[in-house]
Design a protein around this motif. Sequence first.
Motif, PDB file in Angstrom:
ATOM      1  N   TYR A  34       0.801  -1.133   0.092  1.00 44.83           N
ATOM      2  CA  TYR A  34       0.022   0.022  -0.019  1.00 44.83           C
ATOM      3  C   TYR A  34       0.793   1.304   0.037  1.00 44.83           C
ATOM      4  O   TYR A  34       0.598   2.019  -0.949  1.00 44.83           O
ATOM      5  N   GLU A  35       1.958   1.347   0.833  1.00 44.56           N
ATOM      6  CA  GLU A  35       2.752   2.701   1.037  1.00 44.56           C
ATOM      7  C   GLU A  35       3.471   2.723  -0.185  1.00 44.56           C
ATOM      8  O   GLU A  35       3.556   4.020  -0.459  1.00 44.56           O
ATOM      9  N   GLN A  36       3.787   1.775  -0.916  1.00 44.90           N
ATOM     10  CA  GLN A  36       4.726   2.120  -1.976  1.00 44.90           C
ATOM     11  C   GLN A  36       3.939   2.169  -3.267  1.00 44.90           C
ATOM     12  O   GLN A  36       4.629   2.267  -4.228  1.00 44.90           O
ATOM     13  N   GLY A  37       2.728   2.153  -3.083  1.00 43.76           N
ATOM     14  CA  GLY A  37       1.529   2.458  -4.261  1.00 43.76           C
ATOM     15  C   GLY A  37       1.373   1.280  -5.268  1.00 43.76           C
ATOM     16  O   GLY A  37       1.084   1.443  -6.343  1.00 43.76           O
ATOM     17  N   ARG A  38       2.148  -0.070  -4.790  1.00 40.63           N
ATOM     18  CA  ARG A  38       1.837  -1.151  -5.827  1.00 40.63           C
ATOM     19  C   ARG A  38       0.609  -1.797  -5.578  1.00 40.63           C
ATOM     20  O   ARG A  38      -0.055  -2.558  -6.386  1.00 40.63           O
ATOM     21  N   MET A  39      -0.150  -1.341  -4.619  1.00 35.35           N
ATOM     22  CA  MET A  39      -1.535  -1.930  -4.307  1.00 35.35           C
ATOM     23  C   MET A  39      -2.485  -0.794  -3.985  1.00 35.35           C
ATOM     24  O   MET A  39      -2.194   0.028  -3.110  1.00 35.35           O
ATOM     25  N   ASN A  40      -3.792  -0.930  -4.461  1.00 40.88           N
ATOM     26  CA  ASN A  40      -4.687   0.289  -4.077  1.00 40.88           C
ATOM     27  C   ASN A  40      -5.285  -0.208  -2.808  1.00 40.88           C
ATOM     28  O   ASN A  40      -5.739  -1.557  -2.662  1.00 40.88           O
ATOM     29  N   PHE A  41      -5.981   0.779  -2.117  1.00 35.16           N
ATOM     30  CA  PHE A  41      -6.665   0.589  -1.223  1.00 35.16           C
ATOM     31  C   PHE A  41      -8.205   1.198  -1.127  1.00 35.16           C
ATOM     32  O   PHE A  41      -8.268   2.291  -1.711  1.00 35.16           O
ATOM     33  N   THR A  42      -9.016   0.785  -0.239  1.00 34.97           N
ATOM     34  CA  THR A  42     -10.558   1.166  -0.129  1.00 34.97           C
ATOM     35  C   THR A  42     -10.527   2.277   0.608  1.00 34.97           C
ATOM     36  O   THR A  42      -9.585   2.839   1.149  1.00 34.97           O
ATOM     37  N   LEU A  43     -11.807   2.947   0.592  1.00 36.69           N
ATOM     38  CA  LEU A  43     -11.740   4.192   1.382  1.00 36.69           C
ATOM     39  C   LEU A  43     -12.015   3.729   2.895  1.00 36.69           C
ATOM     40  O   LEU A  43     -11.204   4.344   3.858  1.00 36.69           O
ATOM     41  N   GLU A  44     -12.287   2.543   3.182  1.00 37.46           N
ATOM     42  CA  GLU A  44     -12.446   2.097   4.700  1.00 37.46           C
ATOM     43  C   GLU A  44     -10.854   1.934   5.147  1.00 37.46           C
ATOM     44  O   GLU A  44     -10.585   2.273   6.158  1.00 37.46           O
ATOM     45  N   MET A  56      -6.219  14.380  10.706  1.00 40.63           N
ATOM     46  CA  MET A  56      -7.702  14.876  10.994  1.00 40.63           C
ATOM     47  C   MET A  56      -8.638  14.602   9.864  1.00 40.63           C
ATOM     48  O   MET A  56      -8.273  14.668   8.662  1.00 40.63           O
ATOM     49  N   SER A  57      -9.704  14.391  10.237  1.00 37.35           N
ATOM     50  CA  SER A  57     -10.905  13.525   9.400  1.00 37.35           C
ATOM     51  C   SER A  57     -11.364  14.646   8.218  1.00 37.35           C
ATOM     52  O   SER A  57     -11.662  14.490   7.109  1.00 37.35           O
ATOM     53  N   TRP A  58     -11.133  16.109   8.546  1.00 36.15           N
ATOM     54  CA  TRP A  58     -11.650  16.978   7.473  1.00 36.15           C
ATOM     55  C   TRP A  58     -10.546  16.913   6.341  1.00 36.15           C
ATOM     56  O   TRP A  58     -11.031  17.386   5.178  1.00 36.15           O
ATOM     57  N   ARG A  59      -9.417  16.466   6.422  1.00 37.56           N
ATOM     58  CA  ARG A  59      -8.455  16.236   5.454  1.00 37.56           C
ATOM     59  C   ARG A  59      -8.849  15.303   4.425  1.00 37.56           C
ATOM     60  O   ARG A  59      -8.358  15.311   3.232  1.00 37.56           O
ATOM     61  N   VAL A  60      -9.380  14.192   5.077  1.00 35.68           N
ATOM     62  CA  VAL A  60      -9.908  13.157   4.181  1.00 35.68           C
ATOM     63  C   VAL A  60     -11.287  13.038   3.412  1.00 35.68           C
ATOM     64  O   VAL A  60     -11.403  12.426   2.361  1.00 35.68           O
ATOM     65  N   GLY A  61     -12.058  13.757   4.277  1.00 36.55           N
ATOM     66  CA  GLY A  61     -13.525  13.921   3.676  1.00 36.55           C
ATOM     67  C   GLY A  61     -14.414  13.398   4.898  1.00 36.55           C
ATOM     68  O   GLY A  61     -13.906  12.894   6.009  1.00 36.55           O
ATOM     69  N   LYS A  62     -15.700  13.376   4.730  1.00 30.61           N
ATOM     70  CA  LYS A  62     -16.592  12.983   5.795  1.00 30.61           C
ATOM     71  C   LYS A  62     -16.769  11.526   5.524  1.00 30.61           C
ATOM     72  O   LYS A  62     -16.770  10.851   4.731  1.00 30.61           O
ATOM     73  N   ARG A  63     -16.517  11.201   6.944  1.00 28.63           N
ATOM     74  CA  ARG A  63     -16.558   9.745   7.079  1.00 28.63           C
ATOM     75  C   ARG A  63     -18.071   9.056   7.187  1.00 28.63           C
ATOM     76  O   ARG A  63     -18.953   9.643   7.775  1.00 28.63           O
ATOM     77  N   PRO A  64     -18.391   8.067   6.413  1.00 27.41           N
ATOM     78  CA  PRO A  64     -19.582   7.450   6.285  1.00 27.41           C
ATOM     79  C   PRO A  64     -20.202   7.023   7.749  1.00 27.41           C
ATOM     80  O   PRO A  64     -19.627   6.756   8.365  1.00 27.41           O
TER      81      PRO A  64
END
Length: 64
Positions: A34-44, A56-64
Motif C-alpha cells: 500500500y505504502e509504495q503504491g503497488r496496491m490500491n486500498f479502499t476508502l475504509e 484529521m478527518s476533514w483532510r480525508v473527507g466526511k466519514r460514512p
Amino acid sequence: MKTRLQELRKKAEFKSAREFAEHIGMNPHTYTEYEQGRMNFTLERAWEFADALGWMSWRVGKRP
C-alpha cells in the motif's frame, strides 16, 4: 519513491512500515505494498490509516 502515506507515517513517528503495520494489526508486506503504491486500498482502509495516524478527518473527507 516517497509516497504521501509514507510521509504521514513518518510524521506520526512510526520509524518503519513494519512498526506501523504491526501497530494496526496488518501484515507488514501488505502494508508496504500500500505504502509504495503497488496496491490500491479502499476508502475504509484509508480511514483505518487516517485513524491510526491521527490524521484529521476533514483532510480525508466526511466519514460514512
